[in-house]
Design a protein around this motif. Structure first.
Motif, short mmCIF file in Angstrom:
data_model
loop_
_atom_site.label_atom_id
_atom_site.label_comp_id
_atom_site.label_asym_id
_atom_site.label_seq_id
_atom_site.Cartn_x
_atom_site.Cartn_y
_atom_site.Cartn_z
N THR A 263 -22.98 -99.52 -117.18
CA THR A 263 -23.99 -100.19 -118.01
C THR A 263 -24.38 -101.54 -117.43
N THR A 264 -23.72 -101.99 -116.42
CA THR A 264 -23.80 -103.33 -115.80
C THR A 264 -23.13 -104.40 -116.65
N ALA A 265 -22.55 -104.02 -117.80
CA ALA A 265 -21.92 -105.03 -118.68
C ALA A 265 -20.83 -105.80 -117.93
N THR A 266 -20.00 -105.10 -117.17
CA THR A 266 -18.91 -105.75 -116.45
C THR A 266 -19.43 -106.71 -115.38
N VAL A 267 -20.32 -106.22 -114.52
CA VAL A 267 -20.79 -107.08 -113.42
C VAL A 267 -21.68 -108.21 -113.94
N ARG A 268 -22.37 -107.98 -115.05
CA ARG A 268 -23.15 -109.07 -115.65
C ARG A 268 -22.22 -110.20 -116.07
N ALA A 269 -21.15 -109.84 -116.78
CA ALA A 269 -20.21 -110.85 -117.28
C ALA A 269 -19.51 -111.56 -116.12
N ALA A 270 -19.11 -110.79 -115.11
CA ALA A 270 -18.42 -111.37 -113.95
C ALA A 270 -19.35 -112.30 -113.17
N ALA A 271 -20.60 -111.86 -112.97
CA ALA A 271 -21.57 -112.67 -112.22
C ALA A 271 -21.86 -113.98 -112.96
N ARG A 272 -21.94 -113.89 -114.29
CA ARG A 272 -22.21 -115.10 -115.08
C ARG A 272 -21.10 -116.13 -114.86
N ALA A 273 -19.86 -115.65 -114.85
CA ALA A 273 -18.73 -116.56 -114.64
C ALA A 273 -18.79 -117.19 -113.24
N LEU A 274 -19.17 -116.39 -112.25
CA LEU A 274 -19.24 -116.91 -110.87
C LEU A 274 -20.34 -117.96 -110.73
N VAL A 275 -21.50 -117.68 -111.34
CA VAL A 275 -22.62 -118.63 -111.26
C VAL A 275 -22.25 -119.91 -112.02
N SER A 276 -21.58 -119.76 -113.17
CA SER A 276 -21.15 -120.95 -113.94
C SER A 276 -20.20 -121.80 -113.12
N ALA A 277 -19.42 -121.14 -112.26
CA ALA A 277 -18.45 -121.88 -111.45
C ALA A 277 -19.08 -122.42 -110.16
N GLY A 278 -20.40 -122.24 -110.02
CA GLY A 278 -21.08 -122.88 -108.89
C GLY A 278 -21.65 -121.98 -107.83
N ALA A 279 -21.43 -120.66 -107.92
CA ALA A 279 -21.97 -119.76 -106.90
C ALA A 279 -23.50 -119.89 -106.87
N ARG A 280 -24.06 -119.93 -105.69
CA ARG A 280 -25.52 -120.04 -105.54
C ARG A 280 -26.20 -118.72 -105.79
N ARG A 281 -25.53 -117.64 -105.36
CA ARG A 281 -26.13 -116.32 -105.50
C ARG A 281 -25.01 -115.29 -105.56
N VAL A 282 -25.20 -114.27 -106.39
CA VAL A 282 -24.22 -113.18 -106.48
C VAL A 282 -24.95 -111.87 -106.28
N ASP A 283 -24.46 -111.04 -105.36
CA ASP A 283 -24.99 -109.68 -105.18
C ASP A 283 -23.85 -108.71 -105.48
N VAL A 284 -24.21 -107.56 -106.01
CA VAL A 284 -23.19 -106.60 -106.42
C VAL A 284 -23.20 -105.40 -105.49
N LEU A 285 -22.00 -104.99 -105.06
CA LEU A 285 -21.87 -103.80 -104.21
C LEU A 285 -20.92 -102.84 -104.92
N SER A 286 -21.35 -101.59 -105.10
CA SER A 286 -20.47 -100.59 -105.70
C SER A 286 -20.67 -99.27 -104.96
N LEU A 287 -19.76 -98.35 -105.18
CA LEU A 287 -19.86 -97.04 -104.52
C LEU A 287 -20.90 -96.17 -105.19
N ALA A 288 -20.99 -96.29 -106.51
CA ALA A 288 -21.85 -95.36 -107.24
C ALA A 288 -22.48 -96.03 -108.46
N ARG A 289 -23.70 -95.62 -108.74
CA ARG A 289 -24.42 -96.15 -109.91
C ARG A 289 -24.53 -95.02 -110.92
N ALA A 290 -23.99 -95.28 -112.11
CA ALA A 290 -24.15 -94.32 -113.19
C ALA A 290 -25.35 -94.76 -114.02
N SER A 291 -26.07 -93.82 -114.58
CA SER A 291 -27.24 -94.25 -115.35
C SER A 291 -26.94 -94.18 -116.84
#
Ligand code: ZN
Ligand code: ZN
Length: 243
Positions: free
Chosen positions: A215-243
């Protein structure tokens, strides 16, 4: 130990090439290609995650047409910039990922890690650091490993950048996500991650690795934490996308 178990254990030791999904022996005819990880029968069930898709979250759309933002990303822009997965979640790949979740043999980790880069070469710009989606501490104790961290290690080696498994942390209790709808998952995972803001994340480009994006719920929450901690950009890499 049963003879088949002994054979399987021996094959692990000797790195005999086997299909990551069904365990049948494979030849090395596929060379280093992504398809070398699967036997011919299992290859048939792989579905590439192709355009048209959402350039943000990687959700694929039926039919032909150009890439465009999906409804979810239009309504609620994720903190990550892009998300790439070579395949759709299903068939032999699903089987292989589930196997890997419970039995992290090094050869499975290597073969699955290769899938990131097999179909489109190296799909994303070189990051400054690779960070896996962390497991819940309780789940980590139970299984003894984090499957995303094993995959992230492979990605970090390909990009030749550091792997960071300590900055991003999971908070709260591990609760099953199965059976929850998208809104419930998003709500539950809000604030489920913290990133150490005294870390060296400031101004960096982070590659966030997970095994499957649903659902992207996990990577959304994780990316938000990374950006809050100062990351300039976050890209997500996974093996498979479920719809
Ligand atoms: Zn197979
Ligand atoms: Zn989207």
């Amino acid at each position: 130990m049963a003879p088949t178990r002994i054979l399987s254990a021996l094959a692990d030791l000797l790195w005999v090439p086997r299909c990551v999904a069904c365990d049948s022996f494979v030849t090395l005819a596929g060379g280093d290609s992504v398809y070398a990880a699967f036997c011919p029968v299992c290859i048939e069930s792989l579905v590439p995650a192709e355009s048209p898709r959402c350039p943000k979250c990687g959700l694929t759309f039926d039919g032909a047409g150009k890439d465009h933002l999906c409804g979810h990303c239009l309504a609620d822009r994720p903190a990550f910039s892009s998300s790439y997965a070579p395949f759709l979640y299903g068939g032999a790949l699903k089987q292989a990922i589930l196997r890997f979740k419970y039995r992290p043999a090094p050869w499975l980790s290597t073969q699955l890690g290769r899938l990131f880069f097999g179909r489109d070469g190296v799909p994303l710009a070189t990051p400054d650091v690779v960070i896996p989606v962390p497991s819940h501490p309780s789940r980590l104790r139970q299984r003894g490993f984090n499957q995303s961290a094993l995959l992230a290690r492979h990605a970090a080696a390909v990009y030749r950048v550091p792997l960071d498994t300590t900055t991003l942390r999971r908070t709260g209790e591990a609760m099953p996500q199965a059976g929850l709808n998208r809104a419930q998952r998003l709500k539950r995972l809000r604030g489920a991650f913290t990133a150490n803001s005294t870390s060296r994340l400031t101004g960096t480009r982070v590659l966030l690795v997970d095994d499957v994006v649903t659902t992207t719920a996990t990577v959304r929450a994780a990316a938000r934490a990374l950006v809050s901690a100062g990351a300039r950009r976050v890209d997500v890499l996974s093996l498979a996308r479920a719809s």
